[in-house]
Scaffold this motif. Structure first.
Motif, PDB file in Angstrom:
ATOM      1  N   VAL A 133       1.209  -0.885   0.315  1.00 48.31           N
ATOM      2  CA  VAL A 133       0.201   0.112   0.089  1.00 48.31           C
ATOM      3  C   VAL A 133       1.190   1.321   0.180  1.00 48.31           C
ATOM      4  N   ALA A 173      -6.740   5.381  -2.365  1.00 49.14           N
ATOM      5  CA  ALA A 173      -6.032   4.044  -1.416  1.00 49.14           C
ATOM      6  C   ALA A 173      -5.144   3.760  -3.183  1.00 49.14           C
ATOM      7  N   LEU A 175      -2.559   1.381  -5.284  1.00 48.92           N
ATOM      8  CA  LEU A 175      -1.138  -0.028  -4.328  1.00 48.92           C
ATOM      9  C   LEU A 175      -0.727  -0.894  -5.224  1.00 48.92           C
TER      10      LEU A 175
END
Length: 182
Positions: A133, A173, A175
């Protein structure tokens, strides 16, 4: 090349190599015959979940369905990657390095918007995922276990079980994902 046409050609070629009728392919993949026919004609842009069903049914890597012709060396520009989306665009998958027969992995760049979720089907037996991440907060469930990852955290898990990715934070997010086929 438009992603739906690329996918159409790859899936049609794979089915022909395996000598399968559409009916036989539907049974193997749990994707309806009519949906497979529409995909092979390039009439629909299949979801990530449908592509995983096809990949697992044909026992091939996910990226073998979406890859371009292979070259010895190449640069992949962000602007040239056609993203695949789920959850009404809240989960975006950018296929970066496709599976190659002489390599046992493929890589993706993932963007999960706030409240985004992907419930993934099990991959081939022995498949592993390696995720890092880079920003945001992601809850990853693999089989019966759930893990909360923050920016800078990484995880490895067996991906031959149902698993999911959920953005539980207050910002998007980002990742990286590597899928290793053991």
């Amino acid at each position: 090349m438009e992603i739906s046409k690329l996918i159409a050609g790859n899936i049609k070629t794979l089915r022909a190599r395996k000598g399968l009728t559409l009916e036989e392919a539907a049974k193997l993949t749990n994707v309806s015959r009519s949906m497979l026919a529409q995909i092979e004609k390039g009439e629909v842009n299949p979801t990530i979940s449908v592509l995983w069903k096809i990949a697992n049914g044909y026992k091939v890597s996910f990226t073998s369905l979406i890859e371009h012709h292979k070259k010895d060396a190449f640069v992949i520009r962000a602007k040239d990657i056609t993203p695949l989306t789920e959850d009404e665009g809240k989960y975006v998958n950018y296929p970066v390095f496709p599976f190659q027969e002489n390599k046992s992995f493929e890589t993706y760049r993932i963007h999960i918007k706030v409240d985004g979720l992907l419930n993934a089907h099990p991959h081939l037996a022995g498949a592993e995922e390696y995720i890092t991440v880079f920003s945001g907060q992601v809850e990853i469930t693999a089989g019966p276990e759930t893990f909360l990852l923050n920016a800078g955290d990484s995880i490895r898990f067996m991906a031959d079980v149902p698993h999911s990715y959920r953005n539980t934070g207050s910002k998007d997010a980002f990742l990286s994902m590597i899928i290793y086929y053991n």
